[in-house]
Design an enzyme around this catalytic site. Structure first.
Site, mmCIF file in Angstrom:
data_model
loop_
_atom_site.group_PDB
_atom_site.id
_atom_site.type_symbol
_atom_site.label_atom_id
_atom_site.label_comp_id
_atom_site.label_asym_id
_atom_site.label_seq_id
_atom_site.Cartn_x
_atom_site.Cartn_y
_atom_site.Cartn_z
ATOM 1 N N HIS A 15 -3.678 4.480 4.862
ATOM 2 C CA HIS A 15 -4.806 3.805 4.529
ATOM 3 C C HIS A 15 -6.011 4.237 3.891
ATOM 4 O O HIS A 15 -6.654 3.381 2.971
ATOM 5 C CB HIS A 15 -5.152 3.238 6.038
ATOM 6 N N TYR A 37 3.703 5.297 11.572
ATOM 7 C CA TYR A 37 3.878 3.775 11.893
ATOM 8 C C TYR A 37 4.588 3.168 10.893
ATOM 9 O O TYR A 37 5.503 2.267 11.199
ATOM 10 C CB TYR A 37 2.594 3.251 12.285
ATOM 11 N N ARG A 45 0.914 -1.081 -0.092
ATOM 12 C CA ARG A 45 0.090 -0.118 -0.106
ATOM 13 C C ARG A 45 0.950 1.250 -0.013
ATOM 14 O O ARG A 45 1.676 1.430 1.005
ATOM 15 C CB ARG A 45 -0.793 -0.150 1.194
HETATM 16 C C1 TPP Z 1 -15.422 -5.915 11.025
HETATM 17 C C2 TPP Z 1 -14.552 -4.659 11.003
HETATM 18 N N1 TPP Z 1 -13.644 -4.696 11.883
HETATM 19 C C3 TPP Z 1 -12.901 -3.565 11.906
HETATM 20 C C4 TPP Z 1 -12.822 -2.640 10.970
HETATM 21 C C5 TPP Z 1 -12.072 -1.133 10.703
HETATM 22 N N2 TPP Z 1 -11.050 -1.395 9.703
HETATM 23 C C6 TPP Z 1 -11.253 -0.566 8.637
HETATM 24 S S1 TPP Z 1 -10.212 -1.084 7.452
HETATM 25 C C7 TPP Z 1 -9.226 -2.174 8.323
HETATM 26 C C8 TPP Z 1 -7.949 -2.793 8.060
HETATM 27 C C9 TPP Z 1 -8.065 -3.800 6.894
HETATM 28 O O1 TPP Z 1 -6.886 -4.263 6.602
HETATM 29 P P1 TPP Z 1 -6.794 -5.045 5.352
HETATM 30 O O2 TPP Z 1 -7.872 -6.262 5.125
HETATM 31 O O3 TPP Z 1 -5.341 -5.627 5.132
HETATM 32 O O4 TPP Z 1 -7.303 -4.184 3.888
HETATM 33 P P2 TPP Z 1 -6.485 -2.782 3.430
HETATM 34 O O5 TPP Z 1 -7.018 -1.760 4.236
HETATM 35 O O6 TPP Z 1 -5.133 -3.107 3.775
HETATM 36 O O7 TPP Z 1 -6.658 -2.955 2.052
HETATM 37 C C10 TPP Z 1 -9.963 -2.136 9.630
HETATM 38 C C11 TPP Z 1 -9.468 -3.123 10.821
HETATM 39 C C12 TPP Z 1 -13.965 -2.568 9.875
HETATM 40 N N3 TPP Z 1 -14.179 -1.826 8.680
HETATM 41 N N4 TPP Z 1 -14.805 -3.913 9.677
#
Ligand code: TPP
Ligand code: MG
Length: 351
Positions: free
Chosen positions: A253, A262, A249
């Site tokens: 985020h 971080y 990425r």
């Molecule tokens: C069920 C749930 N838990 C927590 C969140 C908060 N949250 C939003 S994005 C994220 C990280 C997801 O990471 P990843 O699956 O690696 O996808 P990326 O953003 O890196 O593409 C989290 C924990 C959420 N949206 N839904």
């Protein structure tokens, strides 16, 4: 587990001959076009958020090859179940910038009319859509259709119970579903090293009884090849596959995040050297496919789609807040209906 790579970071072809390398020149240049246009459009999304036109945006910068490669080899009738970062896949699927922008403006749920392009709405609740993808795959199976579903997941999403349930169910039912995990090394501020103790995400496939493949997610041709193989398997009734596309990425985020708090700077530099577009450019150049005409075509389409996006977003009317309630259930419940009236009354008082 080794990583499938067809083009190395310096643009030269690797010695991996397990996968097809005979894509026609027009497909090779079309892939390039989509990579470059995806990056341009993605930057325009970030700009528009910074200018206050969008509430939020999750950039796909750095992950274009993983998304374009995976989506490009599918049929238009294969269903995509995206997480929220898949602009590259939406572009390939023919979803217009205005359709993509609606959700980030808070104007429509999950993407405007995505389903008309066989793409589910984006899913902010992490991994819930993995189950939807399996359910849709099982439906296709029962209807005797030969379509495939693809669940786009993040590395963080693989820690969710929903992902486990989806993979287990899919394997038992031999559902025509591909689990496509973009391991971009981060789940907001949590590094993938804190996400799982297993040596790889793809390796976990064995525990479910399905094949697992690790692919260089910054190599568009490798992503295309492994997805084509997995989709073919699914179509032939041989069940699901777990693909781990290893990528990075390159941005925050979302636009609400500050990764400098971080993310080690050296990591960003390392991955910048493996940029998916720079690598593919060299590859095309060495095969005499990177012509001025192609560059012109790509620049024209990038400019056109960025203008389309900007025009759809700037000065667009504010969304109807009441709509927030309208599509929760087929028929609104009395409690929601009362909340809707209360909210509209409060807004009316303020304005
Ligand atoms: C069920 C749930 N838990 C927590 C969140 C908060 N949250 C939003 S994005 C994220 C990280 C997801 O990471 P990843 O699956 O690696 O996808 P990326 O953003 O890196 O593409 C989290 C924990 C959420 N949206 N839904
Ligand atoms: Mg991630």
């Amino acid at each position: 587990m080794d990583t499938v790579q067809l083009v190395s970071p310096d643009g030269t072809a690797t010695a991996d001959h397990r996968y097809r390398r005979d894509l026609p020149p027009e497909t090779l240049t079309w892939l390039y076009e989509n990579l470059v246009v995806a990056r341009a459009l993605d930057s325009e999304f970030v700009n528009l958020q910074r200018q206050g036109e969008l509430a939020l945006y999750a950039s796909c910068r750095g992950q274009e090859a993983a998304q374009v490669g995976a989506a490009a080899c599918l049929r238009k009738t294969d269903w995509l179940f995206p997480q929220y970062r898949e602009l590259g896949a939406f572009l390939v699927r023919g979803i217009a910038p205005a359709q993509m922008a609606a959700v980030w403006r808070g104007a429509w749920h999950g993407g405007l009319d995505f389903t008309q392009k066989c793409c589910a709405p984006i899913s902010i609740p992490i991994a819930t859509h993995a189950l939807h993808a399996v359910g849709a795959a099982m439906a296709a199976q029962r209807l005797g259709e030969d379509s495939v579903t693809v669940a786009f997941l993040g590395d963080g999403a693989t820690s969710e119970g929903d992902t486990h349930e989806a993979m287990n169910f899919a394997a038992v039912e031999k559902a025509p579903c591909v689990f496509y995990v973009q391991n971009n090394q981060w789940a907001i501020s949590v590094p993938v090293s804190r996400q799982h103790a297993a040596p790889s995400i793809a390796g976990r496939a064995a525990g479910y009884g399905m094949p697992g493949v690790r692919v260089d997610g910054n190599d568009v041709l490798a992503c295309y090849a492994v997805m084509a193989e997995a989709a073919e398997r699914a179509r032939a009734g041989e069940g699901p596959t777990l693909i781990e596309a290893v990528t990075y990425r390159m941005g925050p985020h979302t636009t609400s995040d500050d990764p400098t708090r971080y993310q080690p700077a050296h990591e960003l530099e390392q991955w910048a050297a493996r940029d998916p577009i720079a690598r593919y450019r060299i590859h095309l150049e060495s095969n005499a496919l990177l012509t001025e005409r192609l560059e012109q075509r790509v620049a024209t389409r990038s400019a056109r789609l960025c203008t389309e996006l900007r025009e759809a977003v700037v000065d667009a009317p504010d969304p109807d807040v009441g709509e927030l309630f309208d599509t929760v259930f087929a028929e609104i419940t009395p409690v929601l209906s009362a909340q809707r009236e209360q909210l509209l009354a409060e807004i009316a008082k303020e304005t």
